[in-house]
Design a protein around this motif. Structure first.
Motif, PDB file in Angstrom:
ATOM      1  N   GLN A 151      -6.878  -4.001   9.120  1.00 16.39           N
ATOM      2  CA  GLN A 151      -7.251  -2.588   9.212  1.00 16.39           C
ATOM      3  C   GLN A 151      -7.838  -2.283  10.581  1.00 16.39           C
ATOM      4  OE1 GLN A 151      -9.709  -1.192   6.029  1.00 16.39           O
ATOM      5  NE2 GLN A 151      -8.414  -2.091   4.445  1.00 16.39           N
ATOM      6  N   GLY A 209     -16.389  -4.259   5.426  1.00 20.18           N
ATOM      7  CA  GLY A 209     -15.113  -4.266   4.713  1.00 20.18           C
ATOM      8  C   GLY A 209     -15.053  -5.179   3.499  1.00 20.18           C
ATOM      9  N   ILE A 252      -7.754   5.382   9.271  1.00 17.89           N
ATOM     10  CA  ILE A 252      -7.699   3.918   9.259  1.00 17.89           C
ATOM     11  C   ILE A 252      -6.235   3.522   9.120  1.00 17.89           C
ATOM     12  CG2 ILE A 252      -8.527   1.798   8.178  1.00 17.89           C
ATOM     13  CD1 ILE A 252     -10.834   3.195   7.045  1.00 17.89           C
ATOM     14  N   HIS A 310     -20.154  -1.921   0.238  1.00 18.84           N
ATOM     15  CA  HIS A 310     -19.421  -2.872   1.091  1.00 18.84           C
ATOM     16  C   HIS A 310     -20.177  -3.114   2.383  1.00 18.84           C
ATOM     17  CE1 HIS A 310     -16.365  -1.346  -1.644  1.00 18.84           C
ATOM     18  NE2 HIS A 310     -15.697  -2.462  -1.422  1.00 18.84           N
ATOM     19  N   TYR A 339      -6.673  -7.659   2.743  1.00 16.02           N
ATOM     20  CA  TYR A 339      -7.749  -7.774   1.765  1.00 16.02           C
ATOM     21  C   TYR A 339      -9.063  -7.921   2.521  1.00 16.02           C
ATOM     22  CZ  TYR A 339      -7.949 -12.738   2.819  1.00 16.02           C
ATOM     23  OH  TYR A 339      -8.100 -13.932   3.471  1.00 16.02           O
ATOM     24  N   ASP A 340     -10.177  -7.571   1.843  1.00 19.74           N
ATOM     25  CA  ASP A 340     -11.505  -7.678   2.462  1.00 19.74           C
ATOM     26  C   ASP A 340     -11.526  -7.059   3.860  1.00 19.74           C
ATOM     27  OD1 ASP A 340     -12.464  -8.897   0.221  1.00 19.74           O
ATOM     28  OD2 ASP A 340     -12.411 -10.932   1.031  1.00 19.74           O
ATOM     29  N   LYS A 367      -6.453   9.010   6.231  1.00 16.47           N
ATOM     30  CA  LYS A 367      -7.552   9.794   6.803  1.00 16.47           C
ATOM     31  C   LYS A 367      -8.889   9.183   6.388  1.00 16.47           C
ATOM     32  CE  LYS A 367      -9.222  14.512   7.375  1.00 16.47           C
ATOM     33  NZ  LYS A 367      -9.057  14.587   8.836  1.00 16.47           N
ATOM     34  N   ARG A 407      -9.554   1.063  12.743  1.00 14.04           N
ATOM     35  CA  ARG A 407     -10.004   2.465  12.723  1.00 14.04           C
ATOM     36  C   ARG A 407      -9.536   3.148  13.994  1.00 14.04           C
ATOM     37  NH1 ARG A 407     -15.318   2.665   8.991  1.00 14.04           N
ATOM     38  NH2 ARG A 407     -14.418   1.255   7.456  1.00 14.04           N
ATOM     39  N   ASN A 455      -8.519   4.778  -4.276  1.00 13.05           N
ATOM     40  CA  ASN A 455      -8.281   3.993  -3.065  1.00 13.05           C
ATOM     41  C   ASN A 455      -7.170   2.978  -3.296  1.00 13.05           C
ATOM     42  OD1 ASN A 455      -8.467   2.641  -0.619  1.00 13.05           O
ATOM     43  ND2 ASN A 455     -10.150   1.350  -1.311  1.00 13.05           N
ATOM     44  N   GLU A 456      -7.430   1.973  -4.115  1.00  7.47           N
ATOM     45  CA  GLU A 456      -6.393   0.965  -4.346  1.00  7.47           C
ATOM     46  C   GLU A 456      -6.585   0.323  -5.698  1.00  7.47           C
ATOM     47  OE1 GLU A 456      -6.526  -2.397  -1.699  1.00  7.47           O
ATOM     48  OE2 GLU A 456      -8.667  -2.674  -1.924  1.00  7.47           O
ATOM     49  N   ARG A 513       0.818  -1.222   0.000  1.00  2.44           N
ATOM     50  CA  ARG A 513       0.000   0.000   0.000  1.00  2.44           C
ATOM     51  C   ARG A 513       0.848   1.267   0.000  1.00  2.44           C
ATOM     52  NH1 ARG A 513      -5.409  -1.343   0.960  1.00  2.44           N
ATOM     53  NH2 ARG A 513      -5.673  -3.226   2.210  1.00  2.44           N
ATOM     54  N   GLU A 538     -10.123   0.934  -7.488  1.00  3.18           N
ATOM     55  CA  GLU A 538     -11.230   1.302  -6.601  1.00  3.18           C
ATOM     56  C   GLU A 538     -11.128   2.790  -6.269  1.00  3.18           C
ATOM     57  OE1 GLU A 538     -11.078  -1.083  -3.047  1.00  3.18           O
ATOM     58  OE2 GLU A 538     -10.945  -2.951  -4.166  1.00  3.18           O
ATOM     59  N   LYS A 583      -9.256  -6.890   6.038  1.00  2.00           N
ATOM     60  CA  LYS A 583      -8.365  -7.503   7.033  1.00  2.00           C
ATOM     61  C   LYS A 583      -7.107  -6.648   7.193  1.00  2.00           C
ATOM     62  CE  LYS A 583      -9.629 -12.399   6.436  1.00  2.00           C
ATOM     63  NZ  LYS A 583     -10.742 -12.271   5.483  1.00  2.00           N
TER      64      LYS A 583
HETATM   65  P1  ADP Z   1      -9.126  -3.973   1.137  1.00  2.00           P
HETATM   66  O1  ADP Z   1      -7.792  -4.264   0.546  1.00  2.00           O
HETATM   67  O2  ADP Z   1      -9.416  -4.783   2.332  1.00  2.00           O
HETATM   68  O3  ADP Z   1     -10.232  -3.955   0.097  1.00  2.00           O
HETATM   69  P2  ADP Z   1      -9.593  -1.102   1.252  1.00  2.00           P
HETATM   70  O4  ADP Z   1      -8.528  -0.087   1.471  1.00  2.00           O
HETATM   71  O5  ADP Z   1     -10.212  -1.150  -0.094  1.00  2.00           O
HETATM   72  O6  ADP Z   1      -8.996  -2.494   1.703  1.00  2.00           O
HETATM   73  O7  ADP Z   1     -10.734  -0.855   2.355  1.00  2.00           O
HETATM   74  C1  ADP Z   1     -11.927  -1.610   2.384  1.00  2.00           C
HETATM   75  C2  ADP Z   1     -13.135  -0.689   2.513  1.00  2.00           C
HETATM   76  O8  ADP Z   1     -13.030   0.090   3.726  1.00  2.00           O
HETATM   77  C3  ADP Z   1     -13.259   0.336   1.403  1.00  2.00           C
HETATM   78  O9  ADP Z   1     -13.882  -0.186   0.248  1.00  2.00           O
HETATM   79  C4  ADP Z   1     -14.083   1.418   2.104  1.00  2.00           C
HETATM   80  O10 ADP Z   1     -15.449   1.036   2.165  1.00  2.00           O
HETATM   81  C5  ADP Z   1     -13.517   1.414   3.503  1.00  2.00           C
HETATM   82  N1  ADP Z   1     -12.398   2.383   3.590  1.00  2.00           N
HETATM   83  C6  ADP Z   1     -11.090   2.112   3.395  1.00  2.00           C
HETATM   84  N2  ADP Z   1     -10.324   3.221   3.511  1.00  2.00           N
HETATM   85  C7  ADP Z   1     -11.157   4.234   3.800  1.00  2.00           C
HETATM   86  C8  ADP Z   1     -10.976   5.643   4.050  1.00  2.00           C
HETATM   87  N3  ADP Z   1      -9.764   6.200   4.002  1.00  2.00           N
HETATM   88  N4  ADP Z   1     -12.083   6.372   4.313  1.00  2.00           N
HETATM   89  C9  ADP Z   1     -13.302   5.809   4.365  1.00  2.00           C
HETATM   90  N5  ADP Z   1     -13.545   4.497   4.136  1.00  2.00           N
HETATM   91  C10 ADP Z   1     -12.493   3.697   3.854  1.00  2.00           C
END
Ligand code: ADP
Ligand code: MG
Length: 386
Positions: free
Chosen positions: A161, A219, A148, A216, A156-157, A186, A163, A270-271, A111, A258, A159
């Motif tokens: 993570q 997660g 987070i 989602h 993934y999913d 943030k 808050r 996001n990723e 990441r 994403e 995991k």
């Molecule tokens: P993964 O690799 O587990 O999919 P993500 O970073 O995509 O990890 O996070 C999973 C979900 O968590 C996201 O699709 C979103 O709904 C929520 N999320 C992740 N990061 C943030 C953020 N910075 N702000 C708000 N929601 C978030």
């Protein structure tokens, strides 16, 4: 040396894939129906893809004998997941065409590298802080809190993570994660989430699937809806960002990005996933070509197929939670009969022997003439299941 195919790799050539889970399985079915042969490398004797593959090498992803066999037997090799050993991919690339390149997978599997890459490519990310050592925390943390904390690798999913609202919570969470490399991101106020899946060919041609709106739950992707209920400008900029990422990586294959959509309709990356994506499973039934057929085409040096949407669609994930024995004690067997009886409903089960909570067991695509209608029907189905 450059192993890029100058002429297309045609059936009945042998294609290889690292990983034989549901993504590897749907790839294998796509390749087989196109007339190719498939070798799957996966240490799980019950890997879903093994049911369809011509050869299943049941070995670890860095098993040298298995890698040698793949290199010798396959005209081209791809992957179903980003946590494969990138060195294995680089080793294979010395003698076989490997797509995506191990170097791209290395960025996607970390990441810190991924978010730094997005930022350097000029794409907006959530404010993030790379945390590799304790002194990295000696900055103005208010820029990233509430936030987070995400492990840099292997998440993934949802995991890996946690808050966190305060500096104290952050320190505790980082200790819980064994002070492994992390990003602190943030917390963004999400209006919704979307993804764009791009296929980029050897010659650099791109085709982007219609942007999907993703919901989602805990997660994990729950429901995807296409067309997404966002403005055309959001769709256009998501597709453009996906192409930008693929082109600047010199990427060959299927790449999913994403995004978060914020209240003012601005997009935040996001990723990315260097492979077909759960939010693209609707393409199995609702577009002219599926994301797995696109993966085959790209690795064979063929142009991307036409990715036009045929009908509005909603996809609901079927997690192990709703299987008797794995989920809540009172959960009943999902109603396969009504799902199967629906003329525009398409059930996909991955053939996993054991159901577990949060494990992806299958998905269901429901097509209709209107995205709101199919979304409402799928939401009702989902509530009935849970
Ligand atoms: P993964 O690799 O587990 O999919 P993500 O970073 O995509 O990890 O996070 C999973 C979900 O968590 C996201 O699709 C979103 O709904 C929520 N999320 C992740 N990061 C943030 C953020 N910075 N702000 C708000 N929601 C978030
Ligand atoms: Mg994600």
């Amino acid at each position: 040396s450059d192993r890029t195919p100058n002429t297309p790799i045609l059936p009945p050539a042998m294609l290889g894939i690292l990983g034989g889970g549901q993504l590897g399985c749907m790839f294998t079915v796509a390749a087989k129906t196109m007339g190719y042969q498939v070798t799957v490398l996966d240490p799980d004797p019950n890997a879903p893809a093994a049911r369809f593959a011509d050869e299943h090498l049941c070995a670890a992803f860095d098993d040298q004998a298995a890698l040698e066999k793949m290199a010798a037997n396959c005209a081209a090799i791809t992957t179903e997941f980003e946590n494969v050993n990138a060195n294995s991919m680089k080793w294979l690339a010395q003698s076989t065409f490997v797509s995506p390149r191990g170097e791209c997978v290395e960025i996607a599997q970390d990441r810190i590298r991924e978010k730094t890459f997005f930022r350097d490519a000029g794409l907006p990310t959530a404010p993030f802080l790379a945390i590799e050592k304790a002194s990295d925390l000696e900055v103005d943390l208010s820029l990233y809190l509430p936030g987070i904390l995400k492990t840099a690798r292997m998440g993934y999913d949802g995991k890996g993570q946690v808050r966190v609202k305060t500096k104290e919570e952050l320190l505790t969470a980082w200790q819980q994660l064994k002070e492994t490399a992390c990003v602190l991101e943030k917390m963004m106020p999400l209006k919704t989430e979307v993804s764009a899946i791009v296929t980029r060919s050897v010659s650099g041609d791109c085709a982007v699937f219609p942007v999907s709106e993703n919901h989602h739950f805990e997660g994990i992707l729950d429901v995807s809806i296409v067309p997404a209920n966002v403005t055309d400008a959001v769709k256009t900029s998501a597709a453009a960002a996906a192409k930008t990422v693929a082109s600047s990586l010199g990427y060959v294959g299927v790449l999913a990005i994403e995004f978060f959509v914020l209240a003012d309709d601005s997009l935040v990356v996001n990723e990315m996933a260097p492979r077909p994506h759960n939010s693209g499973h609707y393409t199995l039934d609702a577009t002219t070509v599926s994301q797995f057929q696109q993966q085959v085409r790209a690795m064979c040096g063929l142009p991307p197929g036409d990715a036009t949407l045929l009908k509005p669609v909603a996809m609901v994930n079927l997690l192990g939670d709703v299987w008797p024995g794995a989920g809540t004690a009172d959960c009943k067997e999902p109603d396969w009969s009504s799902m199967m009886s629906e003329p525009s409903g398409f059930l996909h089960l991955y053939g996993k022997k054991e159901a577990r909570v949060a494990r992806k067991m299958g998905h269901y695509n429901l097509l209709g003439s209107n995205a709101n209608d199919v979304a409402a029907k799928v939401a009702a189905l989902r509530d009935e299941l849970l």
